[in-house]
Design a protein around this motif. Sequence first.
Motif, PDB file in Angstrom:
ATOM      1  N   LYS A 247       0.810  -1.218   0.000  1.00 35.54           N
ATOM      2  CA  LYS A 247       0.000   0.000   0.000  1.00 35.54           C
ATOM      3  C   LYS A 247       0.845   1.271   0.000  1.00 35.54           C
ATOM      4  O   LYS A 247       0.427   2.299  -0.537  1.00 35.54           O
ATOM      5  CB  LYS A 247      -0.934  -0.010   1.210  1.00 35.54           C
ATOM      6  CG  LYS A 247      -1.987  -1.113   1.147  1.00 35.54           C
ATOM      7  CD  LYS A 247      -2.917  -1.055   2.358  1.00 35.54           C
ATOM      8  CE  LYS A 247      -3.986  -2.134   2.272  1.00 35.54           C
ATOM      9  NZ  LYS A 247      -4.877  -2.136   3.460  1.00 35.54           N
ATOM     10  N   ASN A 248       2.001   1.205   0.619  1.00 36.63           N
ATOM     11  CA  ASN A 248       2.890   2.368   0.672  1.00 36.63           C
ATOM     12  C   ASN A 248       4.289   1.949   0.230  1.00 36.63           C
ATOM     13  O   ASN A 248       5.226   1.904   1.037  1.00 36.63           O
ATOM     14  CB  ASN A 248       2.939   2.954   2.087  1.00 36.63           C
ATOM     15  CG  ASN A 248       1.572   3.414   2.561  1.00 36.63           C
ATOM     16  OD1 ASN A 248       1.034   4.388   2.051  1.00 36.63           O
ATOM     17  ND2 ASN A 248       1.023   2.705   3.539  1.00 36.63           N
ATOM     18  N   PRO A 249       4.436   1.626  -1.054  1.00 43.05           N
ATOM     19  CA  PRO A 249       5.716   1.098  -1.530  1.00 43.05           C
ATOM     20  C   PRO A 249       6.842   2.133  -1.499  1.00 43.05           C
ATOM     21  O   PRO A 249       6.627   3.318  -1.761  1.00 43.05           O
ATOM     22  CB  PRO A 249       5.407   0.675  -2.969  1.00 43.05           C
ATOM     23  CG  PRO A 249       4.271   1.561  -3.377  1.00 43.05           C
ATOM     24  CD  PRO A 249       3.441   1.735  -2.139  1.00 43.05           C
ATOM     25  N   LYS A 250       8.006   1.671  -1.157  1.00 47.52           N
ATOM     26  CA  LYS A 250       9.195   2.515  -1.172  1.00 47.52           C
ATOM     27  C   LYS A 250       9.798   2.548  -2.571  1.00 47.52           C
ATOM     28  O   LYS A 250      10.438   3.524  -2.958  1.00 47.52           O
ATOM     29  CB  LYS A 250      10.217   1.990  -0.169  1.00 47.52           C
ATOM     30  CG  LYS A 250      11.479   2.842  -0.059  1.00 47.52           C
ATOM     31  CD  LYS A 250      12.417   2.298   1.005  1.00 47.52           C
ATOM     32  CE  LYS A 250      13.673   3.153   1.118  1.00 47.52           C
ATOM     33  NZ  LYS A 250      14.602   2.642   2.154  1.00 47.52           N
ATOM     34  N   TYR A 251       9.582   1.473  -3.340  1.00 46.49           N
ATOM     35  CA  TYR A 251      10.184   1.343  -4.664  1.00 46.49           C
ATOM     36  C   TYR A 251       9.113   1.204  -5.744  1.00 46.49           C
ATOM     37  O   TYR A 251       8.115   0.513  -5.557  1.00 46.49           O
ATOM     38  CB  TYR A 251      11.109   0.126  -4.707  1.00 46.49           C
ATOM     39  CG  TYR A 251      12.154   0.126  -3.611  1.00 46.49           C
ATOM     40  CD1 TYR A 251      13.169   1.081  -3.597  1.00 46.49           C
ATOM     41  CD2 TYR A 251      12.119  -0.819  -2.595  1.00 46.49           C
ATOM     42  CE1 TYR A 251      14.126   1.091  -2.591  1.00 46.49           C
ATOM     43  CE2 TYR A 251      13.078  -0.825  -1.588  1.00 46.49           C
ATOM     44  CZ  TYR A 251      14.077   0.136  -1.586  1.00 46.49           C
ATOM     45  OH  TYR A 251      15.012   0.140  -0.597  1.00 46.49           O
ATOM     46  N   LYS A 252       9.353   1.852  -6.886  1.00 42.89           N
ATOM     47  CA  LYS A 252       8.423   1.797  -8.009  1.00 42.89           C
ATOM     48  C   LYS A 252       8.680   0.604  -8.920  1.00 42.89           C
ATOM     49  O   LYS A 252       7.839   0.259  -9.750  1.00 42.89           O
ATOM     50  CB  LYS A 252       8.520   3.085  -8.820  1.00 42.89           C
ATOM     51  CG  LYS A 252       8.143   4.340  -8.038  1.00 42.89           C
ATOM     52  CD  LYS A 252       8.351   5.587  -8.883  1.00 42.89           C
ATOM     53  CE  LYS A 252       8.036   6.856  -8.084  1.00 42.89           C
ATOM     54  NZ  LYS A 252       8.298   8.084  -8.888  1.00 42.89           N
ATOM     55  N   GLY A 253       9.841   0.020  -8.818  1.00 41.95           N
ATOM     56  CA  GLY A 253      10.182  -1.105  -9.667  1.00 41.95           C
ATOM     57  C   GLY A 253      11.644  -1.456  -9.498  1.00 41.95           C
ATOM     58  O   GLY A 253      12.345  -0.909  -8.628  1.00 41.95           O
ATOM     59  N   SER A 254      12.138  -2.371 -10.337  1.00 42.18           N
ATOM     60  CA  SER A 254      13.501  -2.878 -10.209  1.00 42.18           C
ATOM     61  C   SER A 254      14.553  -1.784 -10.347  1.00 42.18           C
ATOM     62  O   SER A 254      15.470  -1.678  -9.521  1.00 42.18           O
ATOM     63  CB  SER A 254      13.750  -3.967 -11.258  1.00 42.18           C
ATOM     64  OG  SER A 254      12.875  -5.054 -11.074  1.00 42.18           O
ATOM     65  N   MET A 255      14.446  -0.969 -11.396  1.00 47.16           N
ATOM     66  CA  MET A 255      15.449   0.067 -11.627  1.00 47.16           C
ATOM     67  C   MET A 255      15.397   1.133 -10.536  1.00 47.16           C
ATOM     68  O   MET A 255      16.434   1.670 -10.130  1.00 47.16           O
ATOM     69  CB  MET A 255      15.257   0.694 -13.005  1.00 47.16           C
ATOM     70  CG  MET A 255      15.520  -0.260 -14.158  1.00 47.16           C
ATOM     71  SD  MET A 255      17.133  -1.097 -14.039  1.00 47.16           S
ATOM     72  CE  MET A 255      18.251   0.306 -14.108  1.00 47.16           C
ATOM     73  N   ASP A 256      14.195   1.434 -10.051  1.00 49.05           N
ATOM     74  CA  ASP A 256      14.059   2.414  -8.981  1.00 49.05           C
ATOM     75  C   ASP A 256      14.702   1.884  -7.704  1.00 49.05           C
ATOM     76  O   ASP A 256      15.398   2.625  -6.994  1.00 49.05           O
ATOM     77  CB  ASP A 256      12.583   2.725  -8.743  1.00 49.05           C
ATOM     78  CG  ASP A 256      12.375   3.818  -7.697  1.00 49.05           C
ATOM     79  OD1 ASP A 256      12.989   4.896  -7.846  1.00 49.05           O
ATOM     80  OD2 ASP A 256      11.598   3.599  -6.754  1.00 49.05           O
ATOM     81  N   ALA A 257      14.489   0.611  -7.413  1.00 53.96           N
ATOM     82  CA  ALA A 257      15.101   0.003  -6.236  1.00 53.96           C
ATOM     83  C   ALA A 257      16.621   0.011  -6.360  1.00 53.96           C
ATOM     84  O   ALA A 257      17.338   0.358  -5.406  1.00 53.96           O
ATOM     85  CB  ALA A 257      14.592  -1.427  -6.054  1.00 53.96           C
ATOM     86  N   PHE A 258      17.109  -0.351  -7.534  1.00 58.09           N
ATOM     87  CA  PHE A 258      18.562  -0.379  -7.772  1.00 58.09           C
ATOM     88  C   PHE A 258      19.171   1.001  -7.543  1.00 58.09           C
ATOM     89  O   PHE A 258      20.168   1.154  -6.824  1.00 58.09           O
ATOM     90  CB  PHE A 258      18.834  -0.853  -9.198  1.00 58.09           C
ATOM     91  CG  PHE A 258      20.290  -0.925  -9.560  1.00 58.09           C
ATOM     92  CD1 PHE A 258      21.029  -2.067  -9.297  1.00 58.09           C
ATOM     93  CD2 PHE A 258      20.930   0.151 -10.161  1.00 58.09           C
ATOM     94  CE1 PHE A 258      22.379  -2.131  -9.621  1.00 58.09           C
ATOM     95  CE2 PHE A 258      22.273   0.099 -10.489  1.00 58.09           C
ATOM     96  CZ  PHE A 258      23.005  -1.053 -10.219  1.00 58.09           C
ATOM     97  N   SER A 259      18.569   2.028  -8.148  1.00 59.11           N
ATOM     98  CA  SER A 259      19.116   3.378  -8.053  1.00 59.11           C
ATOM     99  C   SER A 259      19.025   3.933  -6.641  1.00 59.11           C
ATOM    100  O   SER A 259      19.942   4.615  -6.168  1.00 59.11           O
ATOM    101  CB  SER A 259      18.413   4.310  -9.046  1.00 59.11           C
ATOM    102  OG  SER A 259      17.033   4.417  -8.756  1.00 59.11           O
ATOM    103  N   LYS A 260      17.924   3.651  -5.925  1.00 59.22           N
ATOM    104  CA  LYS A 260      17.771   4.160  -4.562  1.00 59.22           C
ATOM    105  C   LYS A 260      18.746   3.488  -3.595  1.00 59.22           C
ATOM    106  O   LYS A 260      19.310   4.144  -2.715  1.00 59.22           O
ATOM    107  CB  LYS A 260      16.330   3.967  -4.091  1.00 59.22           C
ATOM    108  CG  LYS A 260      15.357   4.973  -4.694  1.00 59.22           C
ATOM    109  CD  LYS A 260      13.955   4.800  -4.146  1.00 59.22           C
ATOM    110  CE  LYS A 260      13.022   5.874  -4.702  1.00 59.22           C
ATOM    111  NZ  LYS A 260      11.627   5.704  -4.244  1.00 59.22           N
ATOM    112  N   ILE A 261      18.950   2.199  -3.752  1.00 57.17           N
ATOM    113  CA  ILE A 261      19.921   1.498  -2.903  1.00 57.17           C
ATOM    114  C   ILE A 261      21.322   2.031  -3.173  1.00 57.17           C
ATOM    115  O   ILE A 261      22.100   2.307  -2.253  1.00 57.17           O
ATOM    116  CB  ILE A 261      19.868  -0.023  -3.142  1.00 57.17           C
ATOM    117  CG1 ILE A 261      18.534  -0.592  -2.675  1.00 57.17           C
ATOM    118  CG2 ILE A 261      21.016  -0.726  -2.411  1.00 57.17           C
ATOM    119  CD1 ILE A 261      18.305  -2.033  -3.077  1.00 57.17           C
TER     120      ILE A 261
END
Length: 300
Positions: A247-261
Amino acid sequence: MADAAKDLASGTVGGAAQLIVGHPFDTIKVKLQSQPAPAPGQPPRYRGAIDAVKQTVASEGPKGLYKGMGAPLATVAAFNAVLFTVRGQMEGLLRSEPGVPLTISQQFVCGAGAGFAVSFLACPTELIKCRLQAQGAGAGASTPGSVVAAVKYGGPMDVARHVLRSEGGARGLFKGLFPTFAREVPGNATMFAAYEAFKRFLAGGSDTSSLGQGSLIMAGGVAGASFWGFVYPTDVVKSVLQVDDYKNPKYKGSMDAFSKILKAEGVKGLYKGFGPAMARSVPANAACFLAYEITRSSLG
């Protein structure tokens, strides 16, 4: 017995051996990958793999190291049946004539095909496993931006029911499929190629039928280590996506997760849990390949 049936049976036995040996390491890996980023000036929940083991055993007992094993145990037969059977069938397609050994590059292709096929089983299975393994790391954590929800699952079936009911139905079980492909295809391609290459190195040629159990264990260990060589960051991305709040995702998808990490933690953030992963992969895959080879040989 047909070759496909032999591969199915042997892969099942190999997978069971791999799971029993490797699951505690996998639990620690997921805890390290999915723990919340610490607040400025505060230490992380787990200072490292050994600390994660100590905290897990202290709070949950030794059984905590096997949390989430029900999901992969329930599917280990199907998972390894697909992996080894698809690999075996591709070997048959690529072999120029019966009995002729494949080249290492052909083994690479067989491993890639097997990895692609098994991703469809790995993704939902690991989503359930990761939710169960990671929920303890997030329980009681008040750090802003935590990707782990509070404890709310009673077991594998409870996770599956929750996802199907509240996270988009069957599609929710395949959250993280893209990074699963990105891990399984190159990872299995490299692993099977490395396994065959190391066996031939030990045997001094393409005939590896005379290798003993010690040599097979060594080859399996090398193969397991090679799996994680350059695909590990995809596993980190997969894990954080699969335990992210729906419901309250921190990441929008794989690339977003990769870049944020990468932005928040640097390259080392993409290798959280790498030590336990390698510590697991060597003995677990050594056990898997040894069990597979012994079973396959006994079936003729």
